[in-house]
Design a protein around this motif. Structure first.
Motif, PDB file in Angstrom:
ATOM      1  N   ARG A  90     -22.659  43.160 -29.914  1.00 36.58           N
ATOM      2  CA  ARG A  90     -21.687  42.119 -30.276  1.00 36.58           C
ATOM      3  C   ARG A  90     -21.703  41.080 -29.156  1.00 36.58           C
ATOM      4  O   ARG A  90     -20.784  40.976 -28.355  1.00 36.58           O
ATOM      5  N   SER A  91     -22.786  40.330 -29.131  1.00 37.20           N
ATOM      6  CA  SER A  91     -22.990  39.384 -28.030  1.00 37.20           C
ATOM      7  C   SER A  91     -21.890  38.342 -27.947  1.00 37.20           C
ATOM      8  O   SER A  91     -21.597  37.808 -26.867  1.00 37.20           O
ATOM      9  N   LYS A  92     -21.249  38.055 -29.082  1.00 40.48           N
ATOM     10  CA  LYS A  92     -20.169  37.056 -29.083  1.00 40.48           C
ATOM     11  C   LYS A  92     -18.995  37.488 -28.215  1.00 40.48           C
ATOM     12  O   LYS A  92     -18.207  36.657 -27.764  1.00 40.48           O
ATOM     13  N   ASP A  93     -18.890  38.806 -27.966  1.00 42.24           N
ATOM     14  CA  ASP A  93     -17.814  39.299 -27.107  1.00 42.24           C
ATOM     15  C   ASP A  93     -17.939  38.782 -25.680  1.00 42.24           C
ATOM     16  O   ASP A  93     -17.008  38.907 -24.880  1.00 42.24           O
ATOM     17  N   TYR A  94     -19.108  38.227 -25.336  1.00 45.20           N
ATOM     18  CA  TYR A  94     -19.356  37.807 -23.961  1.00 45.20           C
ATOM     19  C   TYR A  94     -19.512  36.293 -23.812  1.00 45.20           C
ATOM     20  O   TYR A  94     -19.704  35.799 -22.702  1.00 45.20           O
ATOM     21  N   SER A  95     -19.434  35.552 -24.910  1.00 42.06           N
ATOM     22  CA  SER A  95     -19.632  34.103 -24.840  1.00 42.06           C
ATOM     23  C   SER A  95     -18.579  33.429 -23.958  1.00 42.06           C
ATOM     24  O   SER A  95     -18.854  32.397 -23.333  1.00 42.06           O
ATOM     25  N   HIS A  96     -17.392  34.033 -23.870  1.00 43.26           N
ATOM     26  CA  HIS A  96     -16.320  33.425 -23.090  1.00 43.26           C
ATOM     27  C   HIS A  96     -16.547  33.533 -21.583  1.00 43.26           C
ATOM     28  O   HIS A  96     -15.854  32.873 -20.800  1.00 43.26           O
ATOM     29  N   ILE A  97     -17.497  34.360 -21.161  1.00 43.07           N
ATOM     30  CA  ILE A  97     -17.746  34.492 -19.718  1.00 43.07           C
ATOM     31  C   ILE A  97     -19.147  34.001 -19.362  1.00 43.07           C
ATOM     32  O   ILE A  97     -19.678  34.349 -18.309  1.00 43.07           O
ATOM     33  N   ALA A  98     -19.738  33.175 -20.220  1.00 40.47           N
ATOM     34  CA  ALA A  98     -21.094  32.684 -19.967  1.00 40.47           C
ATOM     35  C   ALA A  98     -21.190  31.928 -18.645  1.00 40.47           C
ATOM     36  O   ALA A  98     -22.228  31.961 -17.984  1.00 40.47           O
ATOM     37  N   ASP A  99     -20.118  31.259 -18.249  1.00 44.36           N
ATOM     38  CA  ASP A  99     -20.137  30.482 -17.003  1.00 44.36           C
ATOM     39  C   ASP A  99     -19.163  31.038 -15.972  1.00 44.36           C
ATOM     40  O   ASP A  99     -18.875  30.393 -14.961  1.00 44.36           O
ATOM     41  N   ARG A 100     -18.643  32.264 -16.209  1.00 38.42           N
ATOM     42  CA  ARG A 100     -17.612  32.813 -15.334  1.00 38.42           C
ATOM     43  C   ARG A 100     -18.088  34.097 -14.657  1.00 38.42           C
ATOM     44  O   ARG A 100     -18.848  34.862 -15.242  1.00 38.42           O
ATOM     45  N   TYR A 101     -17.619  34.311 -13.451  1.00 40.89           N
ATOM     46  CA  TYR A 101     -18.002  35.495 -12.699  1.00 40.89           C
ATOM     47  C   TYR A 101     -16.910  36.556 -12.829  1.00 40.89           C
ATOM     48  O   TYR A 101     -15.799  36.390 -12.320  1.00 40.89           O
ATOM     49  N   ARG A 102     -17.243  37.636 -13.499  1.00 42.41           N
ATOM     50  CA  ARG A 102     -16.280  38.716 -13.672  1.00 42.41           C
ATOM     51  C   ARG A 102     -16.095  39.467 -12.358  1.00 42.41           C
ATOM     52  O   ARG A 102     -17.078  39.836 -11.706  1.00 42.41           O
ATOM     53  N   PRO A 103     -14.855  39.722 -11.948  1.00 47.70           N
ATOM     54  CA  PRO A 103     -14.607  40.439 -10.694  1.00 47.70           C
ATOM     55  C   PRO A 103     -15.339  41.790 -10.656  1.00 47.70           C
ATOM     56  O   PRO A 103     -15.317  42.561 -11.616  1.00 47.70           O
ATOM     57  N   SER A 104     -16.019  42.047  -9.524  1.00 47.28           N
ATOM     58  CA  SER A 104     -16.722  43.304  -9.242  1.00 47.28           C
ATOM     59  C   SER A 104     -17.909  43.585 -10.168  1.00 47.28           C
ATOM     60  O   SER A 104     -18.410  44.702 -10.217  1.00 47.28           O
ATOM     61  N   HIS A 105     -18.365  42.562 -10.900  1.00 48.42           N
ATOM     62  CA  HIS A 105     -19.573  42.681 -11.707  1.00 48.42           C
ATOM     63  C   HIS A 105     -20.752  42.082 -10.948  1.00 48.42           C
ATOM     64  O   HIS A 105     -20.595  41.521  -9.855  1.00 48.42           O
ATOM     65  N   ALA A 106     -21.936  42.148 -11.566  1.00 51.33           N
ATOM     66  CA  ALA A 106     -23.153  41.613 -10.948  1.00 51.33           C
ATOM     67  C   ALA A 106     -23.420  40.164 -11.345  1.00 51.33           C
ATOM     68  O   ALA A 106     -24.489  39.628 -11.032  1.00 51.33           O
ATOM     69  N   ASP A 107     -22.466  39.513 -12.007  1.00 52.80           N
ATOM     70  CA  ASP A 107     -22.687  38.152 -12.508  1.00 52.80           C
ATOM     71  C   ASP A 107     -23.102  37.185 -11.399  1.00 52.80           C
ATOM     72  O   ASP A 107     -24.110  36.482 -11.518  1.00 52.80           O
ATOM     73  N   TYR A 108     -22.316  37.129 -10.335  1.00 50.32           N
ATOM     74  CA  TYR A 108     -22.580  36.168  -9.267  1.00 50.32           C
ATOM     75  C   TYR A 108     -23.883  36.488  -8.536  1.00 50.32           C
ATOM     76  O   TYR A 108     -24.698  35.592  -8.287  1.00 50.32           O
ATOM     77  N   THR A 109     -24.099  37.749  -8.186  1.00 48.49           N
ATOM     78  CA  THR A 109     -25.291  38.096  -7.418  1.00 48.49           C
ATOM     79  C   THR A 109     -26.570  37.885  -8.220  1.00 48.49           C
ATOM     80  O   THR A 109     -27.583  37.429  -7.683  1.00 48.49           O
ATOM     81  N   TYR A 110     -26.530  38.203  -9.522  1.00 46.30           N
ATOM     82  CA  TYR A 110     -27.708  37.955 -10.362  1.00 46.30           C
ATOM     83  C   TYR A 110     -27.982  36.456 -10.470  1.00 46.30           C
ATOM     84  O   TYR A 110     -29.129  36.013 -10.401  1.00 46.30           O
ATOM     85  N   GLN A 111     -26.911  35.670 -10.640  1.00 47.52           N
ATOM     86  CA  GLN A 111     -27.061  34.223 -10.757  1.00 47.52           C
ATOM     87  C   GLN A 111     -27.673  33.647  -9.483  1.00 47.52           C
ATOM     88  O   GLN A 111     -28.581  32.809  -9.538  1.00 47.52           O
TER      89      GLN A 111
END
Length: 360
Positions: A90-111
């Motif tokens: 359900r990829s749409k569940d994540y569209s709201h964080i496409a440009d946001r860094y979730r706390p304690s996730h790997a979003d920022y480091t991967y970016q």
């Protein structure tokens, strides 16, 4: 090489949480091993989502497909490729964080590392990657069974609730009779209730998985950089959400004097060298000594919570991150087979490194 682990028994995992499939290529599996596909599938079922009320409700059957390396039910000695097709994305569940860094996730480091990231469930950083490890671990377990090496893990802590009974006094297989995978039914009920309450509060909680390896021969492990416990630690710390690893007496051992902590040797009635105690956790000098190998793995609370959190976006602006989708309130029930799998991969690799073996 960051997607590959092992020296002789080498695994390479591939795929993303919301891509077409997740899989593994296993190189170094000896030829002529009878490959029990039903067993591999049963291991996948232990890890799959949606199996109880206290795990993520994503519905995936995780049906394993063996693509190569097996002929007439036996390994050929060539690379074994296995794959699971994703079905309930359900990829749409994540569209709201496409440009946001979730706390304690790997979003920022991967970016920052790659300049680009797959925000659908975290892509490669998602714990869904571990299904590939479980498939490879099942192969490793099949080989280890020929050497009478047995690996069993169980949940020993959830939040503040601890199972304090020594593993030797537990009926560890009983862990598979309840949804938390704790071998003590009374403690299990309390853990389940605690996780369920945490879920209702839209929060998450961490825990500990303990693991016991029985039947290890003497001599596995290398004495300097490839110590057996060092490789086990690396393998466990490579699992998503793991924050700590200790083996043998671990951190509690610092409270003992050397006279209390030393494992004294003796010869049993068969002349086999044994130790009276096992504070060493079955490993001395980085090499297995024939006693049980036991260790504990600490998992943090799942980072995705259903409570709004303050963060920033990729422009540095303050934003609110809202939790959506289907996530585990506690990872440890599904982490048990993952811990076993990684332990099996380490053990079979050292077993094959220790001597040339042919299975007929």
């Amino acid at each position: 090489m960051s997607n590959t682990y092992g020296t002789i028994f080498r695994i390479t995992t591939f795929g993303e949480s919301h891509g077409n499939a997740v899989g593994v290529i296993v190189d170094g599996c000896p030829p002529n091993i009878e490959i029990d596909e039903a067993f591999i599938q049963s291991e996948m079922a232990r890890r799959k989502p949606g199996q109880s009320k206290i795990v993520t409700q994503r519905q995936e059957d995780d049906v394993i497909e063996i693509l190569s390396g097996v002929f007439e039910g036996k390994s050929t000695g060539t690379p074994i490729a296995m794959m699971v097709r994703n079905a309930d994305q359900r990829s749409k569940d994540y569209s709201h964080i496409a440009d946001r860094y979730r706390p304690s996730h790997a979003d920022y480091t991967y970016q920052e590392k790659y300049g680009f990231r797959d925000y659908r469930g975290g892509g490669r950083s998602s714990a869904r990657e571990t299904l590939a490890r479980v498939a490879a671990g099942a192969l490793a377990k099949i080989i280890l069974a020929k050497a009478n090496i047995k690996i069993q893990a169980y949940v020993s802590q959830v939040g503040p609730l601890k199972l304090t009974t020594d593993y030797k006094a537990l009926n560890i297989p009983n862990a598979e009779t309840n949804i938390i995978r704790c071998p003590d039914d009374e403690v299990a009920e309390k853990m389940i209730a605690f996780i369920d309450e945490t879920r209702k509060n839209k929060d998450t909680v961490g825990g500990v998985v303990s693991c016991v390896i029985e039947g290890s021969p003497v001599g596995l492990g290398e004495p300097v950089f490839d110590k057996l416990h060092a490789e086990l630690g690396k393998a466990m710390l490579s699992i998503n959400a793991v924050k700590g690893f200790e083996y043998g007496s671990g951190f509690e051992g610092v409270e003992l004097f050397g006279s209390q902590h030393n494992d004294k040797f003796y010869a049993d009635e068969d002349g086999t060298v044994r130790t009276q105690t096992n504070h060493s956790g079955g490993i001395q000098g980085g090499i297995s000594n024939g006693e049980d190998i036991y260790f504990r793995v600490a998992f943090k609370p799942v980072a995705t919570i259903m409570i709004d959190q303050e963060s920033i976006n990729d422009k540095g602006e303050t934003v609110t991150v809202s939790g959506k989708g289907r996530h585990d309130p506690c990872v440890v029930p599904r982490a048990v087979p993952i811990v076993e799998a990684m332990a099996a991969i380490v053990m079979v690799d050292f077993y094959l490194r220790n001597k040339a073996i042919r299975f007929d």
